[in-house]
Write a protein that holds these residues in place. Structure first.
Motif, short mmCIF file in Angstrom:
data_model
loop_
_atom_site.label_atom_id
_atom_site.label_comp_id
_atom_site.label_asym_id
_atom_site.label_seq_id
_atom_site.Cartn_x
_atom_site.Cartn_y
_atom_site.Cartn_z
N GLY A 149 -45.16 -21.84 -43.08
CA GLY A 149 -44.88 -20.88 -42.01
C GLY A 149 -43.51 -20.24 -42.07
O GLY A 149 -43.13 -19.52 -41.14
N SER A 158 -43.17 -12.35 -36.61
CA SER A 158 -44.11 -12.90 -35.63
C SER A 158 -44.66 -11.86 -34.66
O SER A 158 -45.66 -12.11 -33.99
CB SER A 158 -43.45 -14.05 -34.84
N SER A 161 -48.21 -11.29 -35.61
CA SER A 161 -49.13 -12.38 -35.30
C SER A 161 -48.31 -13.64 -35.05
O SER A 161 -47.54 -14.05 -35.92
CB SER A 161 -50.12 -12.62 -36.45
N GLY A 163 -47.31 -17.66 -34.58
CA GLY A 163 -47.72 -18.84 -35.34
C GLY A 163 -46.65 -19.90 -35.42
O GLY A 163 -45.56 -19.77 -34.86
N TRP A 164 -47.02 -20.98 -36.13
CA TRP A 164 -46.16 -22.16 -36.25
C TRP A 164 -45.34 -22.11 -37.54
O TRP A 164 -45.80 -21.62 -38.56
CB TRP A 164 -46.99 -23.43 -36.29
N TYR A 241 -43.54 -22.94 -32.44
CA TYR A 241 -44.43 -21.78 -32.30
C TYR A 241 -43.64 -20.54 -31.90
O TYR A 241 -42.99 -20.51 -30.86
CB TYR A 241 -45.49 -22.08 -31.23
N ASN A 243 -43.40 -16.34 -31.20
CA ASN A 243 -44.20 -15.21 -30.72
C ASN A 243 -43.26 -14.06 -30.35
O ASN A 243 -42.88 -13.88 -29.19
CB ASN A 243 -45.04 -15.62 -29.51
N LYS A 293 -50.96 -13.05 -40.31
CA LYS A 293 -51.99 -13.99 -39.82
C LYS A 293 -52.37 -15.00 -40.91
O LYS A 293 -52.62 -16.17 -40.61
CB LYS A 293 -53.23 -13.23 -39.35
N ALA A 296 -49.69 -17.60 -40.70
CA ALA A 296 -49.85 -18.43 -39.50
C ALA A 296 -51.03 -19.39 -39.63
O ALA A 296 -50.93 -20.58 -39.28
CB ALA A 296 -50.01 -17.54 -38.28
N ASP A 297 -52.14 -18.90 -40.16
CA ASP A 297 -53.33 -19.75 -40.30
C ASP A 297 -53.08 -20.88 -41.30
O ASP A 297 -53.50 -22.03 -41.08
CB ASP A 297 -54.52 -18.91 -40.77
N SER A 300 -51.05 -23.65 -39.63
CA SER A 300 -51.87 -24.46 -38.72
C SER A 300 -52.73 -25.45 -39.49
O SER A 300 -52.84 -26.63 -39.12
CB SER A 300 -52.76 -23.54 -37.86
N SER A 321 -49.80 -21.26 -47.78
CA SER A 321 -48.64 -20.78 -47.03
C SER A 321 -47.65 -20.09 -47.96
O SER A 321 -47.11 -19.02 -47.63
CB SER A 321 -47.97 -21.95 -46.31
#
Length: 383
Positions: A149, A158, A161, A163-164, A241, A243, A293, A296-297, A300, A321
Motif C-alpha cells: 500500500g 488516496s 481510491s 485504502g490501507w 487507512y 482517504n 484501487k 488498495a485491494d 487488503s 502491491s
C-alpha cells in the motif's frame, strides 16, 4: 570550620570527567551538587536526558567526593538559585565551559567566592565530555518496513481510491543505509526529538508528534507520508487507512506473537544500491481510480493473508502491491533495479522495494530466508 562548595550541572551519562570535576571542586570544602531537572534540560537543550533526574541524583550522591546533592527547582541557566539560597555555600565552582558573567555577578552580590576550573582528566584517563560520548552511542530508534500500500498515504493518491498501508516496526539490529527506502529521513527527524530511544508514551501520539515535527507547516516542501512516522513509532504490524488526507482515518495493530514470528521467518532483505542523487520517481505517474484501487485491494489481501499465515496468499498480494506501485509510478524501476531483482526472483516467492523505490533494498517473501540476507526483527515492545 569546613567551607561549603557548590556546583551545578546536568550530569547526564555520568562519566570520569564529571568525577574529576567533583574531586577538584571538593578540594575547596564539602561539596554540594545542584542537578538540572529533566524539564529544565529539555527546555535548554531541546532533547530528553538519557538518565532521568532521579537516576542522576542517585549516581551523583554515590560519588565519594560529594557531600550531598539535590534537583534544582528553578529553570533556565540559573536554575540553581534556590539551591544556593538553601545551601549557603562559601565557594561556587564552575568549569571553563560553564563560566559566565551572570554567574560571577550572582556570586559577587552574595559574597560567594567564584572559582573557574580547567577540564583536566585524571592521570591515565582520556578526557571525557557528555557530547563526545553521545556522538558514539548508537541510537535504538526503530526503522520501518512497508509491506503493502505504499503511496496510499499521499492525498494525491488516496483521493482516487481510499485504502490501507501496511507497515512493520523493526528493531535496529543493523544500521540501514540512507536513501534506501527504510524511512531514514523520518528516523533522522525523530533523532532530533528522541536521540536514543522512543519515550514511554502512547505510540500513536508519538507518531503524530513525529509527523508534525517533520512536516512543519511553514515549509513549502514535499510532505512525508504518515506511514513513515507510524511505522517507526507504533510496534508490531500496523495497517492505517487513508482517504484523501495526510493522517489516516483509522489504525489497526497486530501484536500477536505467532503472526510476528511467522513474518520474521518468511521475510528477508538484500541491499541493491542507494537511490541515486537526482532520482525522481513521481515523474510520468499514472494516477487514476483503476490503478489506485489495484494498490488498495492488494494491501487488503496482504493483511488478510498475514492474519491467516497464508504464505502463498501473502506472497501473491505482496507482489501485486509492488506491481501496482510500479504501474502508478514507473520511475520506481530506475536503471539497474530490474537486474538486481533478476538475481533473486527464482529463489524467493515475491519481492518489492521498500519506500519510494528507485534503488535501495529488496524486501522478499520466501520459504526461508536466503543465505547472506538481512533478517528482520519486529519490535514488540509497547512504548
Amino acid at each position: 570550620m569546613t567551607k561549603k562548595v557548590f556546583v551545578s550541572g546536568c550530569y547526564d551519562m555520568l562519566h570520569s570527567g564529571h568525577v574529576a570535576f567533583f574531586k577538584e571542586a571538593a578540594r575547596f570544602g564539602d561539596l554540594y551538587v545542584g542537578i538540572g531537572s529533566d524539564k529544565t534540560i529539555y527546555e535548554l537543550k531541546s532533547r530528553q536526558t538519557v538518565c532521568s533526574e532521579i537516576e542522576r541524583l542517585y549516581m551523583v550522591k554515590a560519588v565519594r567526593y560529594v557531600k550531598d546533592a539535590c534537583i534544582n527547582s528553578g529553570s533556565g541557566m540559573m536554575d540553581f538559585v534556590e539551591s544556593v539560597e538553601r545551601v549557603k555555600p562559601d565557594v561556587f565552582v564552575v568549569n571553563e565551559d560553564g563560566d559566565s558573567e551572570i554567574k560571577r555577578m550572582f556570586c559577587k552580590e552574595r559574597g560567594i567566592e567564584y572559582v573557574v576550573l580547567k577540564r583536566v582528566p585524571e592521570d591515565g584517563l582520556t578526557e571525557r565530555s557528555t557530547t563526545s560520548i553521545r556522538n558514539t552511542v548508537k541510537s535504538q530508534l526503530p526503522y520501518r518496513l512497508d509491506l503493502a500500500g505504499t503511496w496510499i498515504d499521499q492525498p494525491y493518491v488516496s483521493k482516487f481510491s481510499p485504502g490501507w498501508a501496511l507497515t512493520i516496526s523493526l528493531e535496529p539490529t543493523i544500521e540501514f543505509v540512507e536513501r534506501c527506502g527504510m524511512s531514514t529521513s523520518t528516523r533522522n527527524a525523530a533523532r532530533k526529538i528522541w536521540p536514543y530511544q522512543l519515550p514511554n508514551y502512547n505510540s500513536e501520539m508519538l507518531a503524530k508528534l513525529l509527523f508534525c515535527f517533520e512536516n512543519e507547516p511553514n515549509k513549502n516542501e514535499h510532505v512525508s507520508g504518515a506511514q513513515d512516522a507510524i511505522g517507526i513509532c507504533m510496534p508490531g504490524l500496523c495497517r492505517h487507512y487513508y482517504n484523501n488526507n495526510y493522517w489516516p482515518e483509522k489504525i489497526e495493530s497486530c501484536l500477536d506473537e505467532d503472526v510476528l514470528c511467522w513474518l520474521e521467518e518468511h521475510l528477508c532483505m538484500m541491499l541493491m544500491f542507494p537511490r541515486r542523487p537526482g532520482t525522481t520517481v513521481v515523474e510520468n505517474s499514472h494516477l487514476c481510480e483503476e490503478n489506485v484501487k489495484e494498490l488498495a485491494d492488494a494491501a487488503s489481501r496482504c493483511w488478510d493473508a498475514i492474519m491467516r499465515k497464508d504464505l502463498q496468499g501473502f506472497a501473491a498480494s505482496f507482489k501485486a502491491s509492488f506491481e501496482a506501485q510500479i504501474k502508478l509510478f514507473p520511475g520506481m524501476m530506475a536503471e539497474g533495479v530490474a537486474e538486481e531483482i533478476e538475481k533473486y526472483k527464482d529463489k524467493v516467492l515475491a519481492w518489492k522495494m521498500p519506500g519510494a523505490g528507485g534503488g535501495g533494498y529488496l524486501a522478499m517473501v520466501c520459504e526461508k530466508p536466503l543465505e547472506g540476507s538481512i533478517r528482520i526483527k519486529i519490535r514488540r515492545r509497547l512504548e
